[in-house]
Every structure is written in structure tokens, then in C-alpha cells.
Design an enzyme around this catalytic site. Structure first.
Site, mmCIF file in Angstrom:
data_model
loop_
_atom_site.group_PDB
_atom_site.id
_atom_site.type_symbol
_atom_site.label_atom_id
_atom_site.label_comp_id
_atom_site.label_asym_id
_atom_site.label_seq_id
_atom_site.Cartn_x
_atom_site.Cartn_y
_atom_site.Cartn_z
ATOM 1 N N ARG A 43 11.064 -0.883 11.219
ATOM 2 C CA ARG A 43 9.991 -0.482 12.123
ATOM 3 C C ARG A 43 9.889 -1.461 13.293
ATOM 4 O O ARG A 43 10.059 -2.657 13.111
ATOM 5 C CB ARG A 43 8.653 -0.455 11.362
ATOM 6 N N ARG B 57 -9.967 0.869 8.834
ATOM 7 C CA ARG B 57 -9.449 -0.453 9.161
ATOM 8 C C ARG B 57 -10.466 -1.290 9.928
ATOM 9 O O ARG B 57 -10.183 -2.433 10.262
ATOM 10 C CB ARG B 57 -8.220 -0.279 10.026
ATOM 11 N N LYS C 71 0.839 -1.215 0.000
ATOM 12 C CA LYS C 71 0.000 0.000 0.000
ATOM 13 C C LYS C 71 0.869 1.259 0.000
ATOM 14 O O LYS C 71 0.635 2.183 -0.769
ATOM 15 C CB LYS C 71 -0.942 0.018 1.224
HETATM 16 P P1 AMP Z 1 0.460 0.880 9.274
HETATM 17 O O1 AMP Z 1 1.629 1.771 9.064
HETATM 18 O O2 AMP Z 1 -0.717 1.227 8.427
HETATM 19 O O3 AMP Z 1 0.834 -0.591 9.195
HETATM 20 O O4 AMP Z 1 -0.035 1.124 10.794
HETATM 21 C C1 AMP Z 1 0.816 0.861 11.888
HETATM 22 C C2 AMP Z 1 0.001 0.731 13.155
HETATM 23 O O5 AMP Z 1 -0.690 1.955 13.429
HETATM 24 C C3 AMP Z 1 -1.084 -0.334 13.136
HETATM 25 O O6 AMP Z 1 -0.602 -1.626 13.430
HETATM 26 C C4 AMP Z 1 -2.052 0.194 14.204
HETATM 27 O O7 AMP Z 1 -1.541 -0.044 15.509
HETATM 28 C C5 AMP Z 1 -1.993 1.698 13.966
HETATM 29 N N1 AMP Z 1 -3.006 2.148 12.972
HETATM 30 C C6 AMP Z 1 -2.763 2.672 11.736
HETATM 31 N N2 AMP Z 1 -3.913 2.967 11.105
HETATM 32 C C7 AMP Z 1 -4.919 2.610 11.954
HETATM 33 C C8 AMP Z 1 -6.336 2.645 11.890
HETATM 34 N N3 AMP Z 1 -6.984 3.105 10.796
HETATM 35 N N4 AMP Z 1 -7.045 2.190 12.961
HETATM 36 C C9 AMP Z 1 -6.418 1.738 14.067
HETATM 37 N N5 AMP Z 1 -5.092 1.666 14.206
HETATM 38 C C10 AMP Z 1 -4.333 2.101 13.158
#
Ligand code: AMP
Length: 210
Positions: free
Chosen positions: A156, A89, A16
Site C-alpha cells: 500500500r 476513528r 484489525k
Molecule cells: P485503513 O485502511 O483503515 O488504515 O485506512 C487507510 C486510510 O483511509 C487512513 O489513513 C485514512 O486516510 C482513511 N480512513 C479510513 N477510515 C477512516 C475514517 N474512519 N475516518 C477518516 N479517514 C479514514
């Protein structure tokens, strides 16, 4: 006329972020990544960042209302269009989103669990410009700096194996139901994330500019 209210859906590691960077360059829409915004809040040790950090470190979702309050104003301000990456999400987030924005298309990038784990353990990100690298695709042996800006490449905290497994479980339980939600609204388009980023990008551009 290109579609400009776009959601990117898919498990962590499906590509993504990589697709998002290319799409925004091509279409001039605003990239809104809730993960990036949260990591920035964590880095600046804001109240939201401090609350979110525990959830993120465990690979759990940050509570819906905190996310909705964080993103709503940014979406409403994006007058030239937006690309949502990592939001919504959950079904609750999707329902909240429908109250203040219309969605033209949801790009659902699929990827098998084994490949998610393989990609995420090999992922490195530039601390300065956010460019995403992978040990299996485009990172050279011993490379520690970003080719684009010279920034430091890092892993990360949530790209460690046990957290990755949990993030995939969370995706299947909480986020995958959005596939049905958006199918019913006739806006879902599915792409095979295993095909490689260039091919996926070409298909996305066909969809967005058709
Ligand atoms: P990502 O970079 O999209 O993988 O997001 C990293 C982390 O941020 C996720 O594992 C969640 O803990 C939190 N996070 C990101 N977007 C959301 C969302 N829309 N709803 C809830 N938690 C989120």
C-alpha cells in the site's frame, strides 16, 4: 446469542483486517472497512476517491462528514449485523454513529509503535482478494502471488515509513480517545495484538460468543 454490532479499534497494523476476515466468516456479519471502501473509491476515480486520496497518501484522516455519509447507509442496511473496521476513528464519528446504530462491543487491539512500524513496512496485500501477508510472518522468500487466489501482492502507498509514523501520530491524537469514550459506555474489551493472530482470534471468539 453472539454479539453482532461490533467495532474493531486499534492502531494501524494491529491486525484489525486479519481478524475481521476471520470474524465475518465465523459470525456471518457484514465487514465494513472504511479504508477498503475508500481505496475502492480511489481506484474507480470517483469524486469521493479523488478528494480522499490526498488525505490518505499523507496518512491523514479524511474529513468526518465525508466518512459518515459514506458509511451510514451501509451500516443501516446490515440487518444480520456488522463489523466496523477503521470506523469510527474520531469522537465526532463515534457520536454520529451513536445516532443511527447501537454498539454491542468494541474490540480494542493494542500494539506498540515500534511493532506497528515493523509490521506495516513488511505488509503486502493481495490486489484481488485482499488477503493480508507479512514478510515476518507468512510471506515466503520471493513470493509475489496470493496463495488463495493467485492475485498480485502489492505494498500500500501509505505503508511507507514516513507515512506510517504520521498514521500512528494521528491514531494517538484522534482515535485513541475513543478508548475512554467506549470504556465509559462499558463496551470496551482490550486484546494484546502482539500475541499473534491465532491467539487474538480465539480470545475474540470467546468474547463474541460468551
Ligand atoms: P485503513 O485502511 O483503515 O488504515 O485506512 C487507510 C486510510 O483511509 C487512513 O489513513 C485514512 O486516510 C482513511 N480512513 C479510513 N477510515 C477512516 C475514517 N474512519 N475516518 C477518516 N479517514 C479514514
Amino acid at each position: 446469542m453472539a454479539l453482532t454490532h461490533i467495532v474493531l479499534l486499534g492502531p494501524p497494523g494491529a491486525g484489525k483486517g486479519t481478524q475481521a476476515k476471520q470474524i465475518i466468516e465465523k459470525l456471518g456479519v457484514v465487514h465494513l472497512s472504511t479504508g477498503d471502501i475508500l481505496r475502492d473509491e480511489v481506484g474507480r476515480e470517483t469524486e469521493l476517491g479523488t478528494t480522499a486520496k490526498g488525505f490518505m497518501d499523507r496518512g491523514e484522516l479524511v474529513p468526518d462528514q465525508l466518512i459518515i455519509d459514506m458509511i451510514r447507509g451501509r451500516i443501516e442496511a446490515a440487518s444480520s449485523g456488522f463489523l466496523l473496521d477503521g470506523f469510527p476513528r474520531t469522537t465526532a464519528q463515534a457520536e454520529a454513529l451513536s445516532q443511527f446504530a447501537t454498539i454491542d462491543v468494541v474490540l480494542n487491539i493494542t500494539l506498540h509503535r515500534d511493532e506497528v512500524v515493523r509490521r506495516l513496512t513488511g505488509r503486502r496485500v493481495c490486489r484481488s482478494c485482499g488477503k493480508i501477508y507479512n514478510l515476518t510472518f507468512n510471506l515466503k522468500e520471493g513470493q509475489t502471488a496470493c496463495e488463495a487466489c493467485g492475485g498480485e501482492l502489492y505494498q500500500r502507498d501509505d505503508d511507507k515509513t514516513d507515512v506510517i509514523e504520521n498514521r500512528y501520530d494521528v491514531y494517538e491524537t484522534s482515535t485513541a480517545p475513543l478508548i475512554e469514550y467506549y470504556t465509559k459506555q462499558n463496551v470496551l474489551r482490550t486484546l494484546d495484538g502482539s500475541l499473534g493472530s491465532e491467539r487474538v482470534f480465539a480470545e475474540i471468539i470467546d468474547i463474541l460468543t460468551a
